[in-house]
Scaffold this motif. Structure first.
Motif, PDB file in Angstrom:
ATOM      1  N   GLU A   1       7.938   4.652  -3.453  1.00 28.45           N
ATOM      2  CA  GLU A   1       8.056   4.870  -4.895  1.00 28.45           C
ATOM      3  C   GLU A   1       6.881   5.684  -5.430  1.00 28.45           C
ATOM      4  N   LEU A   2       5.691   5.363  -4.981  1.00 26.67           N
ATOM      5  CA  LEU A   2       4.511   6.094  -5.430  1.00 26.67           C
ATOM      6  C   LEU A   2       4.515   7.526  -4.919  1.00 26.67           C
ATOM      7  N   HIS A   3       4.923   7.719  -3.681  1.00 25.98           N
ATOM      8  CA  HIS A   3       5.009   9.069  -3.142  1.00 25.98           C
ATOM      9  C   HIS A   3       6.017   9.911  -3.921  1.00 25.98           C
ATOM     10  N   ALA A   4       7.130   9.304  -4.313  1.00 24.68           N
ATOM     11  CA  ALA A   4       8.141  10.026  -5.088  1.00 24.68           C
ATOM     12  C   ALA A   4       7.594  10.490  -6.428  1.00 24.68           C
ATOM     13  N   ALA A   5       6.593   9.778  -6.937  1.00 26.53           N
ATOM     14  CA  ALA A   5       5.933  10.146  -8.196  1.00 26.53           C
ATOM     15  C   ALA A   5       4.717  11.038  -7.965  1.00 26.53           C
ATOM     16  N   ASP A   6       4.549  11.552  -6.747  1.00 25.94           N
ATOM     17  CA  ASP A   6       3.421  12.398  -6.349  1.00 25.94           C
ATOM     18  C   ASP A   6       2.090  11.662  -6.496  1.00 25.94           C
ATOM     19  N   LEU A   7       2.096  10.382  -6.164  1.00 28.51           N
ATOM     20  CA  LEU A   7       0.886   9.566  -6.144  1.00 28.51           C
ATOM     21  C   LEU A   7       0.590   9.162  -4.712  1.00 28.51           C
ATOM     22  N   ARG A   8      -0.664   8.842  -4.424  1.00 25.62           N
ATOM     23  CA  ARG A   8      -1.062   8.532  -3.062  1.00 25.62           C
ATOM     24  C   ARG A   8      -1.524   7.078  -2.955  1.00 25.62           C
ATOM     25  N   VAL A   9      -1.492   6.560  -1.723  1.00 28.87           N
ATOM     26  CA  VAL A   9      -1.794   5.150  -1.475  1.00 28.87           C
ATOM     27  C   VAL A   9      -2.863   5.040  -0.390  1.00 28.87           C
ATOM     28  N   VAL A  10      -3.986   4.428  -0.741  1.00 25.51           N
ATOM     29  CA  VAL A  10      -5.054   4.138   0.205  1.00 25.51           C
ATOM     30  C   VAL A  10      -5.168   2.617   0.302  1.00 25.51           C
ATOM     31  N   VAL A  11      -5.258   2.087   1.519  1.00 24.27           N
ATOM     32  CA  VAL A  11      -5.283   0.636   1.717  1.00 24.27           C
ATOM     33  C   VAL A  11      -6.655   0.208   2.227  1.00 24.27           C
ATOM     34  N   TYR A  12      -7.152  -0.925   1.706  1.00 21.85           N
ATOM     35  CA  TYR A  12      -8.449  -1.461   2.149  1.00 21.85           C
ATOM     36  C   TYR A  12      -8.277  -2.899   2.614  1.00 21.85           C
ATOM     37  N   THR A  13      -9.224  -3.435   3.324  1.00 26.17           N
ATOM     38  CA  THR A  13     -10.106  -2.841   4.307  1.00 26.17           C
ATOM     39  C   THR A  13      -9.563  -3.298   5.650  1.00 26.17           C
ATOM     40  N   LEU A  14      -9.017  -2.389   6.444  1.00 23.34           N
ATOM     41  CA  LEU A  14      -8.257  -2.727   7.645  1.00 23.34           C
ATOM     42  C   LEU A  14      -9.116  -2.536   8.895  1.00 23.34           C
ATOM     43  N   ASN A  15      -9.236  -3.607   9.695  1.00 24.04           N
ATOM     44  CA  ASN A  15     -10.158  -3.578  10.833  1.00 24.04           C
ATOM     45  C   ASN A  15      -9.525  -3.989  12.160  1.00 24.04           C
ATOM     46  N   SER A  16      -8.206  -4.064  12.228  1.00 27.16           N
ATOM     47  CA  SER A  16      -7.560  -4.446  13.481  1.00 27.16           C
ATOM     48  C   SER A  16      -6.369  -3.537  13.751  1.00 27.16           C
ATOM     49  N   ASP A  17      -6.013  -3.400  15.038  1.00 30.64           N
ATOM     50  CA  ASP A  17      -4.886  -2.531  15.362  1.00 30.64           C
ATOM     51  C   ASP A  17      -3.580  -3.075  14.794  1.00 30.64           C
TER      52      ASP A  17
END
Length: 294
Positions: A246-262
């Protein structure tokens, strides 16, 4: 952080006032800032399975004391796309790199940062807790950090902690502009008013909203604060993975925090997020190379 109808609307009046101030500045000066698009910053929105950009958390905390110049230098030398740092204000309104409200965990001092002057903070040792070779490392100012970023041709996510004053937000925006970093620095915050104050000084500096939870209408809420996307807790996306599309369709980007495992990296890749903030950027880079070869 509990959700509510008021929280979803965000502090709209304050935001409108700050953005209106930006318009007045433009009219008075005759200068129209060029907004930087999400496409310019990060390229096309990622698709599921596509490589996300890596943001090294708190400068480069895997290699040196967090939120210090040695940490930032190490992350930039390693070639990670972004360094993520925390900026907070001293008692005299100066921006320094510090994550916690108190200085106890990462320096040899004690007490709340907001009750210390810049001179107090500069007298602290921010490296001895980490390793002997970092004894004497100082808490950097925003200006020192931006100088290093400009020198090394780096990019940064700035996490603006707390609620900033108009003067502090203006000073940061001016410092970014003076170094020509508008296309390499992204201001982010939990506080919508702080982001609006940055926009009031320079609408050219890209901004992102940091969220722990997602409002019911995410796109509408994000449009209200006029940002390029969100930096969001992994659990929030895990509960509503469809929101990435949904955010991509609105030309918005998504960054996720804080990921430390595969396991978490794999889930983020399947969601198609655009960026990952991690304490272990080296391991994530190796993991991504392995994924590309599969």
């Amino acid at each position: 952080m509990p959700e509510s109808r008021t929280a979803e609307r965000l502090p709209a009046l304050l935001i409108v006032c700050a953005l209106a101030l930006a318009c007045v500045v433009v009219i008075m000066t005759g200068v129209t800032p060029t907004k930087i698009t999400a496409q310019e910053l990060w390229g096309s929105a990622r698709t599921p399975g596509e490589r996300a950009f890596i943001a090294s958390h708190r400068g480069g905390a895997e290699s040196a004391p967090e939120n210090t110049l040695p940490a930032v230098a190490a992350a930039l030398a390693a070639g990670f796309e972004y360094v993520e740092v925390d900026l907070a204000l001293t008692a005299d309104g100066q921006a320094v790199l510090m994550h916690d409200a108190a200085v106890d965990r990462t320096t040899d001092g004690h007490g709340l940062l907001a009750r210390m002057t810049l001179a107090d903070v500069r007298a602290l040792d921010a490296g001895s807790w980490y390793a002997a070779r970092y004894v004497g490392t100082r808490v950097p100012t925003a200006g020192e950090f931006l100088d290093l970023l400009a020198e090394r041709d780096g990019r940064a996510l700035l996490d603006l902690k707390g609620t900033w004053t108009p003067a502090a937000a203006a000073a940061l925006a001016d410092a970014v502009t003076a170094r020509g970093l508008e296309r390499r620095v992204v201001a982010s915050s939990f506080d919508a008013r702080t982001l609006a104050l940055v926009a009031a000084r320079s609408d050219a500096i890209p901004r992102m909203a940091i969220l722990r939870t997602l409002p019911s209408d995410v796109v509408r809420a994000i449009r209200q604060v006029d940002v390029r996307g969100i930096v969001v807790d992994r659990a929030a996306i895990a509960a509503r993975p469809e929101i990435v599309e949904e955010l991509h369709a609105a030309d918005l980007r998504v960054v996720v925090y804080t990921l430390n495992s595969d396991r978490h990296w794999d889930a983020a890749a399947q969601w198609g997020v655009d960026g990952i903030v991690t304490d272990d950027p080296g391991a994530l880079a190796v993991w991504q190379r392995g994924l590309a070869m599969d």
